[in-house]
Design an enzyme around this catalytic site. Structure first.
Site, mmCIF file in Angstrom:
data_model
loop_
_atom_site.group_PDB
_atom_site.id
_atom_site.type_symbol
_atom_site.label_atom_id
_atom_site.label_comp_id
_atom_site.label_asym_id
_atom_site.label_seq_id
_atom_site.Cartn_x
_atom_site.Cartn_y
_atom_site.Cartn_z
ATOM 1 N N CYS A 104 33.868 -4.692 -0.641
ATOM 2 C CA CYS A 104 32.325 -5.322 -0.702
ATOM 3 C C CYS A 104 31.294 -4.344 -0.671
ATOM 4 C CB CYS A 104 32.225 -6.317 0.662
ATOM 5 S SG CYS A 104 30.663 -7.419 0.517
ATOM 6 N N HIS A 142 37.271 -9.355 2.831
ATOM 7 C CA HIS A 142 37.425 -8.989 3.998
ATOM 8 C C HIS A 142 38.436 -9.972 4.848
ATOM 9 C CE1 HIS A 142 33.248 -7.289 3.899
ATOM 10 N NE2 HIS A 142 32.917 -8.343 3.324
HETATM 11 N N1 GLN Z 1 25.069 -6.246 1.748
HETATM 12 C C1 GLN Z 1 26.008 -6.615 0.559
HETATM 13 C C2 GLN Z 1 25.844 -8.066 0.208
HETATM 14 O O1 GLN Z 1 25.443 -8.849 0.899
HETATM 15 C C3 GLN Z 1 27.526 -6.627 1.116
HETATM 16 C C4 GLN Z 1 27.948 -7.443 1.963
HETATM 17 C C5 GLN Z 1 29.225 -7.189 2.555
HETATM 18 O O2 GLN Z 1 29.776 -6.124 2.674
HETATM 19 N N2 GLN Z 1 30.011 -8.222 2.937
HETATM 20 O O3 GLN Z 1 26.282 -8.301 -0.978
#
Ligand code: GLN
Length: 256
Positions: free
Chosen positions: A111, A208
């Site tokens: 992510c 995740h």
């Molecule tokens: N901040 C980033 C987004 O919202 C990554 C989010 C995350 O790592 N879950 O796209």
């Protein structure tokens, strides 16, 4: 990994140490570690032992000295604010990480760090966080959050299961290929049906959950690749996949 259903210890045979050391470095766990991403490091630690190697688990945070002799790199997700905190330090380490990637070191980036291994992440509020460009991808924040359980069909790892929560939408350039095709959920973006990216020995994904407890095929890919790169060969051990199978069954039944 913390809540094992019966409280019993898994029973894989651990012959730790006999085949050599595998050093795993988790990037920025202080700022980039959400929805259980640290669990990926715990799975690798356990499975490296099951395969008969000695695991070494190191954390790399902003301002730390970059460790030598890295065998596997892990990176987790984070809020846009966490990505802003680490961006300068990440850029100062772009050389180390690019060299490792080009040398075939296995990496798993999830992510937020998937986005920053790419060319840039333009956040929903318009800040552009430049990435380190190892992956030929770019990400644009949107007002839509992509949230929920995901199933991905992949050629390399079978069905991959996980959980996504991101506002950034990522498009792949011609220099990478997708990890797979989304069968449930959204993945990289709301239009092309792809999830994640593959380049050299890097697996990049939005998932995740953590990812590795329920996708041991990816964990073993990272370990096998690390052992082959370091020792020229990988001699597998006997992992206990009982809990992984239960986790997969449970994750596959979850509603979106
Ligand atoms: N901040 C980033 C987004 O919202 C990554 C989010 C995350 O790592 N879950 O796209």
């Amino acid at each position: 990994m913390t809540a094992e259903p019966t409280g019993a210890e898994p029973t894989g045979t651990e012959t730790t140490g006999s085949k050599g050391t595998i050093r795993v470095v988790q990037l920025y766990p202080r700022d980039m570690n959400i929805y259980g991403d640290w669990g990926n490091a715990l799975v690798l630690k356990r499975r490296i032992g099951w395969h008969g190697y000695t695991p070494e688990l190191l954390e790399y945070n902003v301002g730390d000295e970059f460790p030598a002799d890295v065998d596997i790199i892990l990176g987790g997700g984070g809020q846009d604010s966490g990505q802003l905190v680490i961006q300068d330090d990440l850029h100062s380490r772009a050389g180390n990480l690019t060299e490792l990637a080009e040398d075939g070191a296995p990496m798993l980036v999830i992510c937020g760090l998937y986005q920053l291994f790419g060319r840039f992440f333009k956040t929903r509020t318009g800040s552009v966080i430049p990435g380190i460009g190892i992956l030929d991808v770019e990400t644009h924040g949107t007002d839509e959050r992509l949230i929920g359980n995901v199933k991905v069909a992949t050629a390399e790892f079978g069905e991959v299961l996980g959980y996504e929560n991101h506002s950034g939408q990522t498009t792949l350039g011609s220099g990478v290929r997708p990890l797979g095709t989304v069968a449930k959920g959204t993945g990289n973006n709301s239009s092309d049906g792809h999830e994640g990216a593959r380049f050299r020995n890097i697996v990049a994904s939005y998932l995740h959950g953590s990812l590795l407890p329920k996708n041991p095929a990816i964990a073993d890919f990272l370990i096998r690749t690390a052992a082959e790169r370091k020792y020229g060969t990988f001699v597998p051990g006997t992992p206990d996949d009982h809990y992984a199978a239960l986790a997969r069954e449970h994750a596959a039944r979850r509603p979106r």
